[in-house]
Every structure is written in structure tokens, then in C-alpha cells.
Design a protein around this motif. Structure first.
Motif, PDB file in Angstrom:
ATOM      1  N   ILE A   1     -39.886 -34.760 -15.713  1.00 37.70           N
ATOM      2  CA  ILE A   1     -39.969 -33.404 -15.145  1.00 37.70           C
ATOM      3  C   ILE A   1     -41.158 -33.316 -14.183  1.00 37.70           C
ATOM      4  N   VAL A   2     -42.295 -33.879 -14.617  1.00 37.05           N
ATOM      5  CA  VAL A   2     -43.480 -33.860 -13.748  1.00 37.05           C
ATOM      6  C   VAL A   2     -43.192 -34.643 -12.460  1.00 37.05           C
ATOM      7  N   GLN A   3     -42.509 -35.784 -12.612  1.00 32.73           N
ATOM      8  CA  GLN A   3     -42.162 -36.583 -11.420  1.00 32.73           C
ATOM      9  C   GLN A   3     -41.252 -35.781 -10.472  1.00 32.73           C
ATOM     10  N   ASN A   4     -40.303 -35.074 -11.037  1.00 27.22           N
ATOM     11  CA  ASN A   4     -39.347 -34.326 -10.205  1.00 27.22           C
ATOM     12  C   ASN A   4     -39.955 -33.113  -9.530  1.00 27.22           C
ATOM     13  N   ARG A   5     -40.836 -32.411 -10.262  1.00 29.78           N
ATOM     14  CA  ARG A   5     -41.289 -31.116  -9.745  1.00 29.78           C
ATOM     15  C   ARG A   5     -42.708 -31.085  -9.219  1.00 29.78           C
ATOM     16  N   LEU A   6     -43.557 -31.966  -9.743  1.00 25.77           N
ATOM     17  CA  LEU A   6     -44.976 -31.801  -9.437  1.00 25.77           C
ATOM     18  C   LEU A   6     -45.633 -33.027  -8.820  1.00 25.77           C
ATOM     19  N   ASN A   7     -45.195 -34.192  -9.240  1.00 29.08           N
ATOM     20  CA  ASN A   7     -45.911 -35.413  -8.838  1.00 29.08           C
ATOM     21  C   ASN A   7     -44.947 -36.584  -8.704  1.00 29.08           C
ATOM     22  N   PRO A   8     -44.222 -36.640  -7.590  1.00 32.65           N
ATOM     23  CA  PRO A   8     -43.217 -37.696  -7.411  1.00 32.65           C
ATOM     24  C   PRO A   8     -43.811 -39.105  -7.420  1.00 32.65           C
ATOM     25  N   GLU A   9     -45.105 -39.213  -7.165  1.00 33.62           N
ATOM     26  CA  GLU A   9     -45.757 -40.530  -7.102  1.00 33.62           C
ATOM     27  C   GLU A   9     -46.100 -41.093  -8.481  1.00 33.62           C
ATOM     28  N   LEU A  10     -45.994 -40.267  -9.518  1.00 34.04           N
ATOM     29  CA  LEU A  10     -46.416 -40.702 -10.854  1.00 34.04           C
ATOM     30  C   LEU A  10     -45.568 -41.878 -11.346  1.00 34.04           C
ATOM     31  N   VAL A  11     -46.237 -42.936 -11.789  1.00 30.80           N
ATOM     32  CA  VAL A  11     -45.502 -44.070 -12.377  1.00 30.80           C
ATOM     33  C   VAL A  11     -46.012 -44.310 -13.794  1.00 30.80           C
ATOM     34  N   ILE A  12     -45.183 -44.985 -14.577  1.00 29.95           N
ATOM     35  CA  ILE A  12     -45.638 -45.380 -15.908  1.00 29.95           C
ATOM     36  C   ILE A  12     -46.360 -46.708 -15.763  1.00 29.95           C
ATOM     37  N   GLU A  13     -47.666 -46.671 -16.002  1.00 31.26           N
ATOM     38  CA  GLU A  13     -48.475 -47.894 -15.888  1.00 31.26           C
ATOM     39  C   GLU A  13     -48.010 -48.878 -16.958  1.00 31.26           C
ATOM     40  N   GLY A  14     -47.710 -48.347 -18.128  1.00 26.24           N
ATOM     41  CA  GLY A  14     -47.195 -49.208 -19.183  1.00 26.24           C
ATOM     42  C   GLY A  14     -47.220 -48.552 -20.544  1.00 26.24           C
ATOM     43  N   ILE A  15     -46.378 -49.083 -21.417  1.00 26.21           N
ATOM     44  CA  ILE A  15     -46.408 -48.699 -22.825  1.00 26.21           C
ATOM     45  C   ILE A  15     -47.309 -49.707 -23.517  1.00 26.21           C
ATOM     46  N   LEU A  16     -48.279 -49.205 -24.264  1.00 27.71           N
ATOM     47  CA  LEU A  16     -49.265 -50.088 -24.895  1.00 27.71           C
ATOM     48  C   LEU A  16     -49.086 -50.088 -26.411  1.00 27.71           C
ATOM     49  N   MET A  17     -48.769 -51.234 -26.957  1.00 25.34           N
ATOM     50  CA  MET A  17     -48.626 -51.334 -28.411  1.00 25.34           C
ATOM     51  C   MET A  17     -50.022 -51.403 -29.029  1.00 25.34           C
ATOM     52  N   THR A  18     -50.287 -50.519 -29.990  1.00 23.33           N
ATOM     53  CA  THR A  18     -51.627 -50.444 -30.594  1.00 23.33           C
ATOM     54  C   THR A  18     -51.565 -50.681 -32.099  1.00 23.33           C
ATOM     55  N   MET A  19     -52.723 -51.004 -32.655  1.00 26.09           N
ATOM     56  CA  MET A  19     -52.902 -51.189 -34.106  1.00 26.09           C
ATOM     57  C   MET A  19     -51.934 -52.227 -34.671  1.00 26.09           C
ATOM     58  N   TYR A  20     -51.775 -53.286 -33.912  1.00 29.10           N
ATOM     59  CA  TYR A  20     -50.873 -54.381 -34.300  1.00 29.10           C
ATOM     60  C   TYR A  20     -51.514 -55.227 -35.396  1.00 29.10           C
ATOM     61  N   ASP A  21     -50.753 -55.513 -36.408  1.00 35.01           N
ATOM     62  CA  ASP A  21     -51.208 -56.404 -37.480  1.00 35.01           C
ATOM     63  C   ASP A  21     -50.169 -57.506 -37.637  1.00 35.01           C
ATOM     64  N   GLY A  22     -50.508 -58.689 -37.153  1.00 34.11           N
ATOM     65  CA  GLY A  22     -49.577 -59.807 -37.128  1.00 34.11           C
ATOM     66  C   GLY A  22     -49.117 -60.265 -38.502  1.00 34.11           C
TER      67      GLY A  22
ATOM     68  N   VAL B   1     -49.913 -31.531 -18.846  1.00 32.07           N
ATOM     69  CA  VAL B   1     -49.128 -31.477 -17.606  1.00 32.07           C
ATOM     70  C   VAL B   1     -50.072 -31.557 -16.397  1.00 32.07           C
ATOM     71  N   ASN B   2     -51.224 -30.907 -16.475  1.00 32.74           N
ATOM     72  CA  ASN B   2     -52.224 -31.027 -15.418  1.00 32.74           C
ATOM     73  C   ASN B   2     -52.673 -32.477 -15.249  1.00 32.74           C
ATOM     74  N   ALA B   3     -52.880 -33.161 -16.379  1.00 34.22           N
ATOM     75  CA  ALA B   3     -53.329 -34.559 -16.320  1.00 34.22           C
ATOM     76  C   ALA B   3     -52.252 -35.429 -15.670  1.00 34.22           C
ATOM     77  N   LEU B   4     -50.991 -35.209 -16.070  1.00 28.20           N
ATOM     78  CA  LEU B   4     -49.897 -36.022 -15.509  1.00 28.20           C
ATOM     79  C   LEU B   4     -49.695 -35.711 -14.025  1.00 28.20           C
ATOM     80  N   THR B   5     -49.988 -34.494 -13.643  1.00 30.29           N
ATOM     81  CA  THR B   5     -49.842 -34.101 -12.236  1.00 30.29           C
ATOM     82  C   THR B   5     -50.958 -34.707 -11.383  1.00 30.29           C
ATOM     83  N   ALA B   6     -52.139 -34.806 -11.968  1.00 29.02           N
ATOM     84  CA  ALA B   6     -53.280 -35.375 -11.232  1.00 29.02           C
ATOM     85  C   ALA B   6     -53.192 -36.898 -11.155  1.00 29.02           C
TER      86      ALA B   6
END
Ligand code: ADP
Ligand code: MG
Length: 274
Positions: free
Chosen positions: A167-188, A135-140
Motif C-alpha cells: 500500500i505504501v509503495q502504491n500510494r506514498l513511496n513507489p521507490e520503497l524496496v524490501i532490503e531483505g527478510i532477516l532470520m533472527t534468533m537462530y539456534d542450529g 507508515v511514516n517510516a516506510l514512506t521516508a
């Protein structure tokens, strides 16, 4: 002033640490001043960029619990432009020790505030939990990257994480955005992987990064040499994927330096070779 990017998912083993290390290293190689903050008591990011935990005397724990200035805890890595705030197993106890602190969710934000101007990017590797340190990380943070493994239960638990972010956006850090969802360990080669990517894309649309990180053994070998993959095997698929991710983030935020425009990749790596 730095853009602060948290890498979070309460699921373990989805690629948070791999992403934090290699994204930070990619920014550094692209000549952006970068700080990697290891906010997981397991300290895998710290060792993954070459530090021996036995030699670490001060860590993020001291910043958060003992009020040690972040500047005093920052270590220079062997990679130009890449500094690190190391972690320590002590961080396990920090959540309890901070319980009565006033503004206990803002401790990391305040600690980083003083050094924010020294960097272009600060990347925070979170632990597999939604506890106080995360939560500290998401707030920062200005933004958060959510790594999602290309596997059957990929979406499991994601709702809970997105709710915490809300919750963090509402109460602690309204500026927080989701940079993106990153798909990992993909095997085509696996149909399941393709199905998972399609499902996540259908569900989250533009929130999903174009860059997909392939399963690549070089990525899993590199930490045992204390190196980001770009220094271990620069030509590997894993290295190229994370460089591509760094460039996608730069482009998305209009942070690309003029002379890099022509080097920005637009193609996705979707062949199966390692
Ligand atoms: P987390 O930090 O979310 O727990 P890690 O980044 O530590 O996850 O990754 C879990 C394991 O999977 C590690 O052993 C790591 O080396 C390996 N791994 C992560 N990403 C990849 C990848 N793209 N290809 C191959 N192995 C990977
Ligand atoms: Mg980790």
C-alpha cells in the motif's frame, strides 16, 4: 545522500531493535556516517546505545509534532560515526496529534530530507505496530528490513506487513524496496529453526538475507550496558552476524568502499557455538 533503511514488523520481540542498533553500529564501525532513528515510544534503541531517557529533552516526537528541525534533535553517541534521534514515551500520542495534519504520512520524510546529506545510512527502528509512525517510516525509507524470528509462527502476520508495504509503495513511496527478510534468533541445535529457515527461504527465495542472526546471549546483554554488541563483545557471534549483515547490504547495493572489498565475508556462520 543517505540510504534510509526501516526495520519493521508489527510483531513484538522479533529483533527489530537489536537489528537497528547493531546494524547501525556496524555501518558506523565500517566508517559510514550513520544515523539511528528511534521511532518506537518504548525508546529501547535510545537506551541501547547509551542514552539516559531522563536527560533527553527533545526527541523524534518534537520533530514530528512540533516541527522541531531534525538537526536540533540529533545526538552524538559515544561511537564515532553514529548519531541518534532519540525517542520518548510522548511518541505514543503523536499518532493522534498528527491526525489532522496535511500529508501526515510524509512528516518523517520531510524531517529527514534536510539531514539526509549528512549521512551514508539512516536506520529507523519501528514500533510493533503498523500505525501512522510506522507508515511514516516506510514512506521516508528507501528500503525495509523485516526481521523474522526462527520460531513456529514465524510467518504469521507477515502477509499483513507485506500488504502494508505494498500500500505504501502504491500510494506514498513507489521507490520503497524490501532490503531483505532477516532470520533472527537462530539456534542450529533446534530442528525447528532449520525447518523455519527452509520454509521462509522456499517461500521468499532471494528476498531472504544470506546472513542469519544466531541466538546469542551477548546480543541480549549488550543493551543493559548501553552498548551495541560490537563494543560490548566484538568477537561474539552476534557481533559478527550484524557486521556480516552490514557488509551484505553494502555489497547488494554496490556501496562497498574499494578498500573493503577484500574484507567482505561470503561464508555464512552456521556452526552452533555462541
Ligand atoms: P523487537 O524490537 O522486535 O521487539 P528486540 O530486538 O527488542 O525485538 O528483541 C526482543 C528480545 O530478544 C530482547 O530482549 C533482545 O535482547 C532479545 N534478542 C533479540 N535478538 C536476539 C538474538 N539474536 N539472540 C538473543 N537474544 C536476542
Ligand atoms: Mg523494539
Amino acid at each position: 545522500m543517505a540510504r534510509i533503511i526501516g526495520v519493521a514488523n508489527q510483531k513484538g520481540g522479533v529483533g527489530k531493535t537489536t537489528t537497528a542498533i547493531n546494524l547501525a553500529a556496524s555501518f558506523a564501525v565500517l566508517e559510514y556516517r550513520t544515523l539511528l532513528v528511534d521511532a518506537d515510544p518504548q525508546a529501547n534503541s535510545t537506551t541501547g546505545v547509551g542514552f539516559d531517557l531522563h536527560n533527553i529533552t527533545q526527541s523524534l516526537y518534537d520533530c514530528m509534532v512540533n516541527d522541531t528541525p531534525a538537526k536540533d534533535v540529533v545526538l552524538k553517541s559515544d561511537i564515532p560515526n553514529l548519531d541518534v534521534i532519540p525517542s520518548h514515551i510522548d511518541l505514543v500520542g503523536a499518532e493522534i496529534e498528527m491526525i489532522n495534519y496535511p500529508n501526515r504520512e510524509l512528516v518523517l520524510q520531510n524531517a529527514l530530507e534536510v539531514i539526509k546529506d549528512d549521512y551514508d545510512f539512516i536506520v529507523i527502528d519501528c514500533s510493533p505496530s503498523l500505525g501512522l509512525i510506522t507508515v511514516n517510516a516506510l514512506t521516508a525509507a528507501d528500503s525495509v528490513i523485516v526481521p523474522v524470528q526462527c520460531e513456529f509462527f514465524a510467518l504469521e502476520g507477515l502477509g499483513k506487513l507485506l500488504n502494508t508495504i505494498k500500500i505504501v509503495q502504491n500510494r506514498l513511496n513507489p521507490e520503497l524496496v524490501i532490503e531483505g527478510i532477516l532470520m533472527t534468533m537462530y539456534d542450529g541445535r533446534l530442528r525447528l529453526c532449520n525447518q523455519v529457515v527452509s520454509e521462509v527461504r522456499r517461500h521468499f527465495e532471494d528476498m531472504v538475507f544470506h546472513t542469519i542472526v544466531h541466538r546469542n546471549t551477548r546480543l541480549s546483554e549488550a543493551p543493559s550496558f548501553g552498548k551495541p554488541v560490537i563494543l560490548y563483545d566484538a568477537e561474539s557471534k552476534g557481533s559478527l552476524n550484524y557486521l556480516h549483515l552490514a557488509k551484505e547490504i553494502l555489497q547488494k547495493n554496490n556501496l562497498t568502499k574499494i578498500n573493503q572489498e577484500d574484507r567482505i565475508l561470503t561464508t555464512e556462520h552456521d556452526d552452533d557455538s555462541e
